[in-house]
Design a protein around this motif. Sequence first.
Motif, PDB file in Angstrom:
ATOM      1  N   THR A 453      44.329  37.058  42.401  1.00  0.00           N
ATOM      2  CA  THR A 453      44.657  38.321  43.074  1.00  0.00           C
ATOM      3  C   THR A 453      43.537  39.332  42.902  1.00  0.00           C
ATOM      4  O   THR A 453      43.154  40.026  43.861  1.00  0.00           O
ATOM      5  CB  THR A 453      45.981  38.896  42.523  1.00  0.00           C
ATOM      6  OG1 THR A 453      47.042  37.970  42.806  1.00  0.00           O
ATOM      7  CG2 THR A 453      46.300  40.231  43.170  1.00  0.00           C
ATOM      8  N   ALA A 454      42.994  39.420  41.688  1.00  0.00           N
ATOM      9  CA  ALA A 454      41.894  40.354  41.426  1.00  0.00           C
ATOM     10  C   ALA A 454      40.671  40.017  42.284  1.00  0.00           C
ATOM     11  O   ALA A 454      40.016  40.913  42.830  1.00  0.00           O
ATOM     12  CB  ALA A 454      41.530  40.330  39.945  1.00  0.00           C
ATOM     13  N   GLU A 457      41.404  40.959  45.953  1.00  0.00           N
ATOM     14  CA  GLU A 457      41.460  42.405  46.183  1.00  0.00           C
ATOM     15  C   GLU A 457      40.170  43.131  45.821  1.00  0.00           C
ATOM     16  O   GLU A 457      40.119  44.359  45.859  1.00  0.00           O
ATOM     17  CB  GLU A 457      42.632  42.991  45.396  1.00  0.00           C
ATOM     18  CG  GLU A 457      43.990  42.496  45.892  1.00  0.00           C
ATOM     19  CD  GLU A 457      45.155  43.069  45.110  1.00  0.00           C
ATOM     20  OE1 GLU A 457      44.909  43.784  44.100  1.00  0.00           O
ATOM     21  OE2 GLU A 457      46.320  42.811  45.497  1.00  0.00           O
ATOM     22  N   GLN A 459      38.712  43.401  42.941  1.00  0.00           N
ATOM     23  CA  GLN A 459      38.728  44.074  41.644  1.00  0.00           C
ATOM     24  C   GLN A 459      37.722  43.497  40.653  1.00  0.00           C
ATOM     25  O   GLN A 459      37.543  44.045  39.562  1.00  0.00           O
ATOM     26  CB  GLN A 459      40.140  43.999  41.051  1.00  0.00           C
ATOM     27  CG  GLN A 459      41.171  44.765  41.865  1.00  0.00           C
ATOM     28  CD  GLN A 459      42.589  44.565  41.331  1.00  0.00           C
ATOM     29  OE1 GLN A 459      42.917  43.517  40.779  1.00  0.00           O
ATOM     30  NE2 GLN A 459      43.427  45.574  41.499  1.00  0.00           N
ATOM     31  N   LEU A 460      37.055  42.404  41.026  1.00  0.00           N
ATOM     32  CA  LEU A 460      36.042  41.814  40.149  1.00  0.00           C
ATOM     33  C   LEU A 460      34.626  42.120  40.627  1.00  0.00           C
ATOM     34  O   LEU A 460      33.655  41.585  40.096  1.00  0.00           O
ATOM     35  CB  LEU A 460      36.248  40.299  40.062  1.00  0.00           C
ATOM     36  CG  LEU A 460      37.588  39.817  39.488  1.00  0.00           C
ATOM     37  CD1 LEU A 460      37.636  38.290  39.425  1.00  0.00           C
ATOM     38  CD2 LEU A 460      37.834  40.419  38.115  1.00  0.00           C
ATOM     39  N   GLU A 461      34.507  42.998  41.617  1.00  0.00           N
ATOM     40  CA  GLU A 461      33.186  43.281  42.177  1.00  0.00           C
ATOM     41  C   GLU A 461      32.319  44.143  41.264  1.00  0.00           C
ATOM     42  O   GLU A 461      31.103  43.964  41.204  1.00  0.00           O
ATOM     43  CB  GLU A 461      33.335  43.965  43.542  1.00  0.00           C
ATOM     44  CG  GLU A 461      33.896  43.049  44.624  1.00  0.00           C
ATOM     45  CD  GLU A 461      34.019  43.748  45.959  1.00  0.00           C
ATOM     46  OE1 GLU A 461      33.639  44.946  46.039  1.00  0.00           O
ATOM     47  OE2 GLU A 461      34.490  43.122  46.924  1.00  0.00           O
ATOM     48  N   ASN A 462      32.933  45.069  40.547  1.00  0.00           N
ATOM     49  CA  ASN A 462      32.149  46.034  39.771  1.00  0.00           C
ATOM     50  C   ASN A 462      32.326  45.905  38.266  1.00  0.00           C
ATOM     51  O   ASN A 462      32.061  46.840  37.521  1.00  0.00           O
ATOM     52  CB  ASN A 462      32.519  47.466  40.216  1.00  0.00           C
ATOM     53  CG  ASN A 462      32.211  47.696  41.682  1.00  0.00           C
ATOM     54  OD1 ASN A 462      31.131  47.345  42.164  1.00  0.00           O
ATOM     55  ND2 ASN A 462      33.167  48.267  42.405  1.00  0.00           N
ATOM     56  N   CYS A 479      39.381  41.595  33.517  1.00  0.00           N
ATOM     57  CA  CYS A 479      40.140  41.314  34.738  1.00  0.00           C
ATOM     58  C   CYS A 479      41.519  41.926  34.576  1.00  0.00           C
ATOM     59  O   CYS A 479      42.173  41.712  33.539  1.00  0.00           O
ATOM     60  CB  CYS A 479      40.247  39.813  34.977  1.00  0.00           C
ATOM     61  SG  CYS A 479      41.264  39.364  36.399  1.00  0.00           S
ATOM     62  N   PRO A 480      42.004  42.694  35.546  1.00  0.00           N
ATOM     63  CA  PRO A 480      43.336  43.299  35.446  1.00  0.00           C
ATOM     64  C   PRO A 480      44.416  42.254  35.197  1.00  0.00           C
ATOM     65  O   PRO A 480      44.460  41.207  35.857  1.00  0.00           O
ATOM     66  CB  PRO A 480      43.524  43.969  36.815  1.00  0.00           C
ATOM     67  CG  PRO A 480      42.141  44.211  37.319  1.00  0.00           C
ATOM     68  CD  PRO A 480      41.321  43.065  36.808  1.00  0.00           C
TER      69      PRO A 480
END
Length: 539
Positions: A453-454, A457, A459-462, A479-480
Amino acid sequence: MRQDGIRSKISDLYSIGIKSAKVHWNYTPAELYEEIMRRDEGMMTDTGAVMVDTSAFTGRAPKDKYVVKDEKSENTVWWGEINQAISPETFDEIYDEMIKYLYNKELYVREGYAGADPKYQLKVRFVNTQAWQNLFCFNMFINPNREELESFEPEFTVIDAPEFIVDPKRFGIRHSNFALVNLTKNIILVGGSGYAGEIKKGIFSVMNYHLPEDKGVLSMHCSANIGEKGDTAVFFGLSGTGKTTLSADPNRKLIGDDEHGWTDTSIFNFEGGCYAKVVNLTREKEPEIWDAIKFGAILENTRFFDDTRTVNFEDTRVTENTRVSYPLDHIKNAAQPSIGDVPKNIFFLTCDAYGVLPPISKLDPGQAMFHFISGYTAKVAGTEMGITEPQATFSACFGAAFLPLHPTKYAKILGEKMKNTDVNVWLVNTGWTGGAYGVGSRMKLKYTRAMITAALEGQLENVEYVKHDVFGVEMPKECPGVPSELLLPINTWENKTEYNKMANLLANKFNKNFEKYSDFADEEILSGAPKSDEALEKV
């Protein structure tokens, strides 16, 4: 019972030697149900699905598949254990015997497409001696509308007769059953096996030949889904890695669960249905599959609870490879048509029983091509007789059994498409952490879902990444929804020296497996290999 058939279509069958007194043409599922019951080919379940047996064969017989070696295929097909050669003369002899067998038989014929994208569709005609297998073709391929049927001209023909067997000594083949592919005459012959998956995978092999070779389209053994914003994700993985489970997302529409093509502008499903394993199936585990088992679906080799028509999915007395076939419209969140944009994310799923690979890591193009060709997962003790410790398993492009071309052909197309699109490729380990099988523990599904999911979405780009010492992949440090200590596998092992030894062991297995491809691989692909010497220096 009606006698179906357009005269011109009957003439088409005559032109390839098939002369039958009764031809049932493009029957609907309801009509095929009537035929199945009349012929005692199956039984109704209490959900409306039909249950059938595939007789002695409860899975594919890959060692009994042959490809005709002729002027067209001699220098293009990847010959060897996967693609065994048979002569044109032998094919013709078996074909003639099969046609004689079909004379005056009752046949079920239907026409369908392989490929949801009209630009790349293959028109296929299926000739079956069993009504339930014709229903299987209805489920698994894309059905033309009435207008399209009137002008339908097949580009490929599949003739399947499970009852027909040959003398293997006479024709120089292994057994009396066979699957023969002729890429010049555009015919597939299947005989002696009642397993309908031979039909599906036969056409998949044909698509795997023509699309990369003639169209520059990457054909893939994978699942795919699409998000609300139109972002497409592709999931590769061998059996047991979680491909079906992880691609079934209630927040994303399913494009398909098994076979796809990647063009310059889209991902498209080859099929019109799903062919899912149902061993130990429950509504809680797989609600989409459970609810799809209704009228029109075909259950293979399952059994009922005593004195009921309720299927006992835990009953494996026939085989553990119990399956269900159903059309895509049995899935509530199926994408219609089953086409998506070019992928934003690709996931290579592996169940690493050595506990070495990170739970998620990012690959560069060279690594992506290397891992794509490798197609790695691991079996664990107890899964098969004789396995007492983790055993590495490699299947090129996550589907070696269906590749007519050399694996590097598909890998190079993947690399080109990666460079032409803004796609992320992730290696996801759904296997062990904190140690190898027997010491560590299996990665929790909730953590794997959180990581995927991260990635989907963005969320792992930065986040900050660190490079794995041996495999060179980039591992996120956070990772969230996932404990940070799980993200770097060496940190989950009590003995770091033992981890490095195991990493080196696995890297050597990768490199040993890749030796058979290295002469055909370019420098970029070879650059994606793990550097096992680095691990040796650390021990």
